[in-house]
Design a protein around this motif. Structure first.
Motif, PDB file in Angstrom:
ATOM      1  N   ILE A  33      43.897  28.343  31.930  1.00 34.51           N
ATOM      2  CA  ILE A  33      42.992  29.205  31.170  1.00 34.51           C
ATOM      3  C   ILE A  33      42.909  30.552  31.899  1.00 34.51           C
ATOM      4  O   ILE A  33      42.989  30.602  33.129  1.00 34.51           O
ATOM      5  CB  ILE A  33      41.598  28.553  30.988  1.00 34.51           C
ATOM      6  N   MET A  34      42.799  31.625  31.121  1.00 33.75           N
ATOM      7  CA  MET A  34      42.713  32.964  31.700  1.00 33.75           C
ATOM      8  C   MET A  34      41.468  33.684  31.195  1.00 33.75           C
ATOM      9  O   MET A  34      41.070  33.487  30.049  1.00 33.75           O
ATOM     10  CB  MET A  34      43.944  33.789  31.334  1.00 33.75           C
ATOM     11  N   ALA A  41      40.575  33.312  27.238  1.00 32.73           N
ATOM     12  CA  ALA A  41      41.657  32.907  26.331  1.00 32.73           C
ATOM     13  C   ALA A  41      41.529  31.404  26.055  1.00 32.73           C
ATOM     14  O   ALA A  41      40.843  30.685  26.784  1.00 32.73           O
ATOM     15  CB  ALA A  41      43.003  33.218  26.986  1.00 32.73           C
ATOM     16  N   PRO A  42      42.201  30.913  25.020  1.00 33.20           N
ATOM     17  CA  PRO A  42      42.173  29.468  24.749  1.00 33.20           C
ATOM     18  C   PRO A  42      42.879  28.680  25.863  1.00 33.20           C
ATOM     19  O   PRO A  42      43.712  29.216  26.591  1.00 33.20           O
ATOM     20  CB  PRO A  42      42.955  29.327  23.440  1.00 33.20           C
ATOM     21  N   TRP A  43      42.549  27.407  25.958  1.00 32.84           N
ATOM     22  CA  TRP A  43      43.213  26.515  26.906  1.00 32.84           C
ATOM     23  C   TRP A  43      44.674  26.360  26.520  1.00 32.84           C
ATOM     24  O   TRP A  43      45.002  26.182  25.344  1.00 32.84           O
ATOM     25  CB  TRP A  43      42.566  25.137  26.906  1.00 32.84           C
ATOM     26  N   SER A 114      39.942  41.834  37.946  1.00 31.08           N
ATOM     27  CA  SER A 114      40.292  42.267  36.594  1.00 31.08           C
ATOM     28  C   SER A 114      40.800  41.095  35.751  1.00 31.08           C
ATOM     29  O   SER A 114      40.682  41.122  34.532  1.00 31.08           O
ATOM     30  CB  SER A 114      41.331  43.390  36.625  1.00 31.08           C
ATOM     31  N   LYS A 115      41.337  40.066  36.400  1.00 31.78           N
ATOM     32  CA  LYS A 115      41.864  38.914  35.664  1.00 31.78           C
ATOM     33  C   LYS A 115      41.719  37.664  36.525  1.00 31.78           C
ATOM     34  O   LYS A 115      41.926  37.709  37.731  1.00 31.78           O
ATOM     35  CB  LYS A 115      43.334  39.149  35.328  1.00 31.78           C
ATOM     36  N   THR A 116      41.364  36.549  35.875  1.00 32.33           N
ATOM     37  CA  THR A 116      41.259  35.258  36.544  1.00 32.33           C
ATOM     38  C   THR A 116      42.185  34.274  35.841  1.00 32.33           C
ATOM     39  O   THR A 116      42.167  34.179  34.615  1.00 32.33           O
ATOM     40  CB  THR A 116      39.812  34.714  36.476  1.00 32.33           C
ATOM     41  N   ILE A 117      42.972  33.579  36.624  1.00 32.27           N
ATOM     42  CA  ILE A 117      43.867  32.552  36.088  1.00 32.27           C
ATOM     43  C   ILE A 117      43.514  31.251  36.795  1.00 32.27           C
ATOM     44  O   ILE A 117      43.522  31.184  38.022  1.00 32.27           O
ATOM     45  CB  ILE A 117      45.346  32.899  36.351  1.00 32.27           C
ATOM     46  N   ALA A 118      43.191  30.224  36.010  1.00 32.78           N
ATOM     47  CA  ALA A 118      42.854  28.916  36.571  1.00 32.78           C
ATOM     48  C   ALA A 118      43.837  27.886  36.024  1.00 32.78           C
ATOM     49  O   ALA A 118      44.008  27.778  34.805  1.00 32.78           O
ATOM     50  CB  ALA A 118      41.426  28.525  36.202  1.00 32.78           C
ATOM     51  N   ILE A 132      43.324  28.610  41.543  1.00 37.89           N
ATOM     52  CA  ILE A 132      42.633  29.787  41.003  1.00 37.89           C
ATOM     53  C   ILE A 132      43.282  31.047  41.571  1.00 37.89           C
ATOM     54  O   ILE A 132      43.430  31.167  42.788  1.00 37.89           O
ATOM     55  CB  ILE A 132      41.135  29.793  41.399  1.00 37.89           C
ATOM     56  N   THR A 133      43.648  31.968  40.702  1.00 34.45           N
ATOM     57  CA  THR A 133      44.181  33.250  41.150  1.00 34.45           C
ATOM     58  C   THR A 133      43.367  34.366  40.524  1.00 34.45           C
ATOM     59  O   THR A 133      43.207  34.412  39.300  1.00 34.45           O
ATOM     60  CB  THR A 133      45.672  33.418  40.766  1.00 34.45           C
ATOM     61  N   TYR A 134      42.847  35.216  41.379  1.00 30.50           N
ATOM     62  CA  TYR A 134      42.171  36.433  40.934  1.00 30.50           C
ATOM     63  C   TYR A 134      43.151  37.593  41.112  1.00 30.50           C
ATOM     64  O   TYR A 134      43.748  37.727  42.180  1.00 30.50           O
ATOM     65  CB  TYR A 134      40.941  36.739  41.792  1.00 30.50           C
ATOM     66  N   VAL A 135      43.293  38.408  40.106  1.00 28.15           N
ATOM     67  CA  VAL A 135      44.033  39.656  40.220  1.00 28.15           C
ATOM     68  C   VAL A 135      42.964  40.736  40.306  1.00 28.15           C
ATOM     69  O   VAL A 135      42.105  40.834  39.420  1.00 28.15           O
ATOM     70  CB  VAL A 135      44.970  39.893  39.017  1.00 28.15           C
TER      71      VAL A 135
END
Length: 167
Positions: A33-34, A41-43, A114-118, A132-135
């Motif tokens: 998910i982002m 965004a959707p799963w 600015s963006k999170t990616i899990a 978890i990645t934070y941009v």
């Protein structure tokens, strides 16, 4: 919508039931998910198809479920794509995000996200983890691997995006 709710909705859908009748040897291997600009965004929920060594991804939105064609996987040769056992995923996504955000605010308070990616995945060296990645706005990434069972932060690394360009 939480991951367990999205998974339940997916498994009850016609799209999933039709596919799982057709292809028996698929299993749940990741969820992604982002979040960007406070919009989630959707799963994206991935099922590994062992005999083709490819991934089938479903996008689970509030109103619809889309299936993507099988895709190649970005992995090292010989790496095993492991199944996720949802019984071992005890930390809900929203709690995990709060834990990651608290860590970021304490350790890197000046870095604005600015963006999170899990990504929920099962890695050989860690087991079931939330990756978890934070941009950040300063063109860095903060990556954390968090145990999906107990919420313990197993690793964390801050890198400049410029380091990726050099490689």
């Amino acid at each position: 919508m939480g991951l367990k709710q999205a998974l339940k909705r997916l498994k009850e859908s016609k799209e999933f039931k039709d596919l799982s009748k057709k292809i028996k040897e698929i299993y749940f291997s990741y969820a992604l998910i982002m979040i960007e600009d406070d919009k989630t965004a959707p799963w994206q929920i991935g099922f590994y198809h062992k005999s083709t060594d490819k991934m089938i991804t479903f996008v689970v939105d509030k109103n619809e479920i889309k299936i993507h064609e099988e895709e190649e996987i970005f992995k090292k040769p010989g790496m095993e794509v492991k199944k996720i056992d949802m019984e071992k995923v005890k930390i809900p996504y929203n709690e995990l995000l709060k834990k990651a955000e608290d860590f970021r605010k304490n350790k890197y308070p000046k870095e604005l996200v600015s963006k999170t990616i899990a990504i929920l995945q099962n890695l050989k060296e860690y087991g079931n983890i939330w990756n978890i990645t934070y941009v950040t706005q300063s063109f860095k990434t903060l990556n954390m691997k968090i145990n999906a069972d107990n919420g313990k932060i197993l690793s964390q690394e801050m890198q400049s995006l410029m380091d990726f360009v050099k490689k």
